[in-house]
Design an enzyme around this catalytic site. Structure first.
Site, PDB file in Angstrom:
ATOM      1  N   TRP A  18      10.534   2.102   4.914  1.00 19.66           N
ATOM      2  CA  TRP A  18       9.606   0.999   5.144  1.00 19.66           C
ATOM      3  C   TRP A  18       9.049   0.512   3.800  1.00 19.66           C
ATOM      4  O   TRP A  18       9.814   0.286   2.878  1.00 19.66           O
ATOM      5  CB  TRP A  18       8.523   1.364   6.167  1.00 19.66           C
ATOM      6  N   SER A  19       7.765   0.396   3.636  1.00 15.53           N
ATOM      7  CA  SER A  19       7.251  -0.243   2.416  1.00 15.53           C
ATOM      8  C   SER A  19       7.336   0.623   1.166  1.00 15.53           C
ATOM      9  O   SER A  19       6.969   0.160   0.079  1.00 15.53           O
ATOM     10  CB  SER A  19       5.815  -0.721   2.631  1.00 15.53           C
ATOM     11  N   MET A  20       7.849   1.857   1.272  1.00 10.04           N
ATOM     12  CA  MET A  20       8.208   2.562   0.047  1.00 10.04           C
ATOM     13  C   MET A  20       9.283   1.777  -0.699  1.00 10.04           C
ATOM     14  O   MET A  20       9.440   1.927  -1.913  1.00 10.04           O
ATOM     15  CB  MET A  20       8.694   3.983   0.347  1.00 10.04           C
TER      16      MET A  20
END
Length: 411
Positions: free
Chosen positions: A140-142
């Site tokens: 995801w937003s990693m």
């Protein structure tokens, strides 16, 4: 066949068959019925629509290649070694006025996989819910921290002249919208000022929810394309407002300046130099030849390879004696651009910074973390399946990771 069994079968048949005796087909939720026709099968659209739900996300978050078109990020050569001296997690942490064991945190914070490294050595490696060392987990937003690192590589390669260049120097398509006059640095710091509220109220979809539906669920639009006409909400550089569209624009820029795909540049500048042991992949917002990598939140990798990414940042851009990005970039990326007042602290170049601590972290939706603490030379990678409305779970996870960072395993 017993009477009770025949009765049950009859009842089920009645549920599945319409009045004409034809089996009913799966229907799209009302929110997915738009004017643009999608070639994505209905069942796949529904599964993508529900992939974050608490009853399926433990599985979905580690099988995204079954739901999406993907683009491979290949590994090459011998993996960077990760020495292992496994130790029992004999530490506790405090949360909600109580003390919990590290083992209790696994279930309490919805853990699929956990890896703790101390000074370059794995001391804990745990896989749960059917996952293993070959499983590739959605970051995801990693992914935003991955994209940030690619921007640093492009700057070092001379593909970008300066972070203070306007983004329109590289993407002139954005001159008619809110990104006109916004610099690359301001986008890295989530201070673009464009009007894109990161709110996913699908019952009343705004620009972010509609973009998610059209680009990721239905594949009838490219995720970054809304940046062409987006409006301005605040003066560039003044207000921090977290928004995935900013990172999607950075990914589009990487594609443009590198002359190839984001996946190819990721492999060449990050995945191969890191010495990863497995291929990563991006989910795409469309079929090959049409879609782009979802560079704001779509990268997938194994637990150990996420850890290698963290170890490279901890070691100032170097891993296994090989420089991946400059030490200056690592320092700048983890420096908060403003006050560390949010629940996660502050924000640098697509990295969250921890308040009152030198620690910083890549953080992804519903519990994905690469937590880096230079003070104790600790990396914690936690891959999770938080419920969509996670409440206090994220705060408990941060308490657990701070305790894991302070933990000194018995030698």
């Amino acid at each position: 066949m017993t009477f009770a069994f025949r009765l049950a079968v009859g009842a089920m048949t009645g549920l599945l068959m319409g009045p004409t005796g034809v089996y009913a087909q799966q229907q799209l939720p009302a929110q997915l019925k738009g004017e643009l026709r999608s070639d994505v099968p209905v069942a796949t659209q529904v599964m993508r629509w529900r992939m974050n739900d608490a009853d399926v996300n433990s599985f979905a978050f580690r099988n995204m290649d079954q739901l999406f078109t993907t683009r491979l990020v290949g590994h090459s050569g011998a993996p960077s070694p990760l020495p292992k001296v496994e130790r029992a997690m004999d530490f506790t942490y405090s949360f909600g006025g109580k003390t919990w064991t590290a083992e209790q945190a696994l279930e309490r914070t919805y853990t699929n996989a956990l890896l703790i490294m101390k000074d370059g050595r794995i001391v804990t490696e745990i896989y749960r819910n059917g996952s293993n060392e070959r499983t590739r987990f959605m970051g995801w937003s990693m992914t935003k921290s991955i994209t940030s690192t690619l921007v640093g590589a492009a700057l070092a390669d001379g593909l970008i002249a300066s972070l203070d260049d306007p983004i329109t120097r590289y993407l002139p398509e954005l001159k008619d919208g809110g990104y006109d006059g916004v610099t690359i640095r301001q986008i890295l710091q989530m201070r673009s000022g464009v009007d894109y509220e990161e709110r996913y109220d699908f019952a009343n979809p705004g620009i972010a929810a509609s973009n998610h539906i059209n680009a990721l669920v239905k594949n009838v639009a490219r995720f970054a394309d809304v940046a062409r006409t987006i409006k301005r909400k605040s003066k560039p550089g003044e207000v921090f407002a977290y928004k995935t569209i900013d990172t999607a624009v950075l990914g589009w820029m990487i594609e443009r300046v590198s002359g190839g795909s984001v996946a190819a540049y990721t492999a060449r500048k990050l995945w191969e130099p890191l010495g990863t042991e497995a291929d990563g992949f991006y989910i795409m917002d469309g079929e090959p030849g049409i879609g782009r990598e979802f560079s704001g939140a779509g990268f997938n990798a194994t637990l150990r390879d996420w850890a290698r990414f963290g170890q490279m940042m901890l070691d100032q851009g170097v891993i296994n004696g090989k420089r991946v990005v400059s030490a200056d970039w690592v320092k700048a990326a983890q420096a908060p651009a403003g006050p560390e007042t949010g629940p996660e602290g502050g924000y640098g170049y697509q990295w969250w910074t921890m308040a009152n601590s030198p620690a910083y972290s890549a953080i992804g939706l519903q519990g994905q973390y690469v937590y880096i603490d230079p003070a104790s030379r600790t990396i914690v990678v936690k891959l999770s399946y938080f419920p969509p409305q996670d409440g206090e779970v994220s705060q408990e996870t941060l308490a657990f990771m701070a305790a894991a960072s302070a933990w000194k395993p018995q030698s």
